[in-house]
Motif scaffolding. Structure first.
Motif, short mmCIF file in Angstrom:
data_model
loop_
_atom_site.label_atom_id
_atom_site.label_comp_id
_atom_site.label_asym_id
_atom_site.label_seq_id
_atom_site.Cartn_x
_atom_site.Cartn_y
_atom_site.Cartn_z
N GLU A 156 -12.10 1.04 2.25
CA GLU A 156 -10.78 1.35 2.80
C GLU A 156 -10.91 1.45 4.32
O GLU A 156 -11.48 2.42 4.83
N ASP A 203 -4.48 0.28 2.66
CA ASP A 203 -3.57 1.41 2.78
C ASP A 203 -2.67 1.15 3.98
O ASP A 203 -3.14 1.08 5.11
N HIS A 229 -2.24 0.90 -1.19
CA HIS A 229 -1.75 2.29 -1.04
C HIS A 229 -0.53 2.30 -0.14
O HIS A 229 -0.53 1.68 0.92
N ARG A 244 1.68 12.30 6.62
CA ARG A 244 2.19 11.00 6.15
C ARG A 244 3.62 11.17 5.65
O ARG A 244 3.98 12.22 5.11
N GLU A 273 0.21 7.45 -1.81
CA GLU A 273 -0.78 8.40 -1.31
C GLU A 273 -0.20 9.10 -0.08
O GLU A 273 -0.14 8.53 1.01
ZN ZN Z 1 -5.56 5.30 0.96
#
Ligand code: ZN
Length: 300
Positions: A156, A203, A229, A244, A273
Motif C-alpha cells: 500500500e 487507497d 480502498h 479522513r 477505510e
Molecule cells: Zn488503505
C-alpha cells in the motif's frame, strides 16, 4: 463500470472505520455482526482486533456469515535499527501471512514502514534510502514464504506526509517498480493466474493527488490491483492520520478513479477505510455503517 447504485454487494468495510465509536473499543465480533445484519459481504480487519477476538473464533464467525476478507491489515514495518530487529520484523510478517491464510483473506496489506522508531517520535536513523532498501529486502523475504502458502502481498503506497513514520513507498509507480523487480512475471500466489503474488492496495486517500495515477493504474493491471480502498479528502484536513472523510464529503473524484481501476480489470470489493477521530468515530457504528452503504451507492 459496475453499477453500484442498486445494491452494495461490492462494499467491504475496513473495520478501523467502526472500531472506536464514541470513545469505546467495539469488539470485532460485534462489528462482524453489524456488517452481516446489513448484508455487507466483506470486511478487512486488523491484526490486533483478530488477536483480541481469537483467530479461530473469528474464522468460524466469518464462515457462519459467509463473509469474505477483502484484505487483512496489516504486515510490513520492515526497517529496523539492527539485524535482530530486521529478523523480528520478518518473523512477525510470517505470522501475519499465516493469519491471513487462516482467515482466507484476498491479500495481506503491507504498510511497509519507514524510519524505525519514528512512529514513537525518535527515529533510530534518518537515512530514508536505507529504509527503502530494507523494505525491498523485507518484501523479497516475505514473498518467498507468501508464495509457499499462497497468500498475495499487497503493497500500500502511503501519502508522502507519512514517509517518515509509516511507509517510505509513497507513489503507485514506486510500488509497481518494486513489484516488477521482485515478481517480474506477475505469477500468481494462489494458482489464480489473474492475481500476482505481489501487487498493490490502492487507497484513494494516499494516491488521489498523483499526476501519474491513471497511467500507473493501467500499468498495474488486474494482476497487480489486489485491493481498492475508498474514503475522501476533507477540506480542511485537521489531522494527518485520523481525519479522513466519508465518501462524498471531500474532493476525491471517486467514480473517475474507480472507472480507471475497473478499466484495468479490477473486479473486487470497494473497501471503505475511514479513520475519523473528529467525526465518524464520534457517532454510533450503526449510523456510520448505514452512511457507508448509502454513499457507496450514491458517490462511489
Ligand atoms: Zn488503505
Amino acid at each position: 463500470m459496475r453499477d453500484f447504485t442498486q445494491d452494495h454487494r461490492w462494499l467491504s468495510i475496513n473495520t478501523a472505520t467502526v472500531r472506536k465509536q464514541q470513545g469505546a473499543e467495539v469488539p470485532l465480533a460485534r462489528i462482524i455482526d453489524q456488517c452481516a445484519e446489513r448484508g455487507i459481504r466483506a470486511i478487512s480487519p486488523w491484526r490486533d482486533q483478530v488477536a483480541a477476538a481469537g483467530l479461530d473464533a473469528t474464522a468460524r464467525q466469518l464462515r457462519a456469515h459467509g463473509m469474505e476478507l477483502s484484505g487483512y491489515c496489516r504486515g510490513g514495518f520492515f526497517p529496523a535499527a539492527d539485524a535482530a530487529g530486521l529478523r523480528a520484523a520478518l518473523d512477525d510478517n510470517r505470522r501475519a501471512i499465516d493469519e491471513a491464510k487462516t482467515l482466507n483473506a484476498a491479500c495481506l496489506v503491507l504498510v511497509v514502514g519507514a524510519l524505525p522508531g519514528a512512529l514513537d517520535g525518535t527515529p533510530h536513523y534518518t537515512d530514508l534510502a536505507r529504509a527503502r532498501s530494507e523494505v525491498v529486502d523485507g518484501i523479497a523475504a516475505s514473498l518467498e514464504y507468501a508464495r509457499q502458502v499462497g497468500m498475495p502481498l499487497a503493497i500500500e503506497p502511503l501519502h508522502p506526509m507519512q514517509a517518515a513514520d509509516r511507509a517510505c513507498i509513497n507513489t503507485l509507480e514506486h510500488a509497481l517498480d518494486i513489484c516488477d523487480a521482485l515478481d517480474p512475471l506477475a505469477t500468481g500466489a494462489t494458482g489464480d493466474a489473474r492475481q500476482a503474488a505481489l501487487g498493490v492496495a490502492l487507497d484513494v486517500y494516499h494516491v488521489w493527488w498523483d499526476p501519474k495515477l491513471q497511467q500507473q493504474i493501467a500499468r498495474a493491471g488486474k494482476e497487480r490491483l489486489l485491493a481498492f480502498h475508498v474514503c475522501d479528502w476533507r477540506l480542511p484536513t485537521r489531522d494527518l492520520l485520523s481525519d479522513r472523510g466519508m465518501m462524498g464529503d471531500g474532493v476525491i473524484e471517486l467514480k473517475k478513479i474507480r472507472q480507471w481501476v475497473e478499466a484495468a480489470g479490477f473486479a473486487g470489493y470497494s473497501e471503505v477505510e475511514i479513520f475519523s477521530a473528529l467525526d465518524w468515530w464520534q457517532r454510533t457504528g450503526e449510523e456510520t455503517l448505514d452512511t457507508c452503504i448509502e454513499r457507496h451507492r450514491s458517490v462511489v
